[in-house]
Enzyme design. Structure first.
Site: not given
Ligand code: ADE
Ligand code: ZN
Length: 338
Positions: A23, A25, A203, A206, A284-285
């Site tokens: 996971h 991005h 997703h 969340e 994630d990011d």
């Molecule tokens: N796009 C990038 N990170 C995300 C996240 N945590 N939740 C939803 N969309 C995303």
């Molecule tokens: Zn994500």
């Protein structure tokens, strides 16, 4: 309290374990340094002059707060080389953290909707994947993610653009603003993607309600849920996730940064793991949330008291929950049988 040396030994242990990141991005791995460099190279003026200016902006109240900055950051990605450089930089980090396989989400609509061709995006990213296999031995799979705040029609257009590159894309995902954008909104396009042979993730749960996780499973037919934190509210759902071993790709640093949980001490990862769910941890990011995969393992170890056995099971789960074929999975899993 565990000794400093025991913690040190355990931390080096999980670095050595073969791990998959499921996971991630790719646009969320855009570090401030590279963002400023690309802005300069592409003549894009930003309100940020220094790395510290960007780091100061990394303070989010919720998912939407973050997404506003994340989409703003994508504006510096213009040329194929930019996508290559971004992706290769991520793999370089992977190579330092014992990551043997990465399943990478990318958001084509955040680029095509500002005039960047699908071709530049996919070729830059997939060339970097090939180069990383050669340079670091890391395998990968790409997950084309639809932006759920846009229409299903827009997602259909994106699926059409992807047709020419079918061999480079393994799966379809669904991301962006979850609230008020339920999975059911994308029922038809997921059906079409399934017909075209894509694997499916989304997703769900969340920030959104537990019902969105049910929808992703029962209506979209996904094989894996990204996040899925809301399952803690629904016993029957957890039982389904256990029975069918549907993986969750949890993201601890992200959940703290986006206030999905009030404190890391409340993160459900170990409870869910001990109940028998196929949970994994992911970044994630990472450029926005202050940690790549190792930092997520460290957070879980240092704040939730994860044992060596827990960490090993999380790493093992990441291989099991990946989209690798059975032979490739078994090759990595031999590490855990020693
Ligand atoms: N796009 C990038 N990170 C995300 C996240 N945590 N939740 C939803 N969309 C995303
Ligand atoms: Zn994500």
């Amino acid at each position: 309290m565990r000794s400093f040396f025991l913690n040190l030994m355990m931390s080096s242990l999980y670095i050595q374990m073969p791990k998959a990141e499921l996971h991630l991005h790719i646009e969320g791995s855009l570090e401030a340094e590279l963002l400023l460099k690309l802005a300069q190279r592409n003549n894009i003026s930003l309100p940020y002059k220094k790395v510290d200016d960007i780091h100061r902006a990394l303070n989010f109240r919720c998912l939407q707060d973050f997404l506003d900055l994340y989409y703003y950051g994508t504006n510096v990605l213009i040329e194929q080389d930019d996508f290559f450089e971004l992706t290769y930089a991520y793999f370089k980090r992977c190579s330092e953290q014992g990551i043997v396989h990465a399943e990478i989400m990318f958001d084509p609509q955040s680029h095509t909707n500002r005039g960047i061709s699908f071709d530049k995006v996919i070729m830059g990213i997939s060339n970097a994947c090939q180069q990383a296999k050669l340079d670091f031995g890391i395998s990968s799979a790409l997950i084309l993610s639809f932006l759920r705040h846009l229409t299903e029609e827009d997602a259909f257009r994106t699926l059409k653009q992807a047709e020419k590159y079918r061999d480079k894309i393994t799966a379809i995902g669904l991301d962006s603003s979850e609230l008020d954008n339920p999975p059911i909104k994308f029922k038809q396009v997921y059906q079409e993607a399934k017909n075209q042979g894509y694997r499916l993730t989304a997703h769900a749960g969340e920030e959104g309600p537990v019902d969105y996780i049910w929808q992703a499973i029962e209506i979209l037919g996904v094989e894996r849920i990204d996040h899925g934190n809301a399952c803690i509210e629904d016993h029957a759902l957890r039982q389904t996730l256990i029975n069918y071993q549907i993986p969750l790709t949890l993201c601890p640093t992200s959940n703290v940064a986006l206030k999905v949980i009030s404190d890391i001490k409340h993160h459900p990862v170990l409870d869910l793991l001990h109940q028998g769910l196929l949970v994994t941890i992911n970044s994630d990011d990472p450029a926005y949330f202050g940690g790549y995969l190792d930092e997520n393992y460290a957070l879980v170890q240092n704040n939730l008291g994860a044992t060596e056995q827990d960490l090993s099971l999380l790493a093992r789960n990441s291989i099991v929950a990946s989209m690798l074929n059975e032979a490739e999975k078994q090759k990595h899993l031999t590490f855990f049988k020693l």
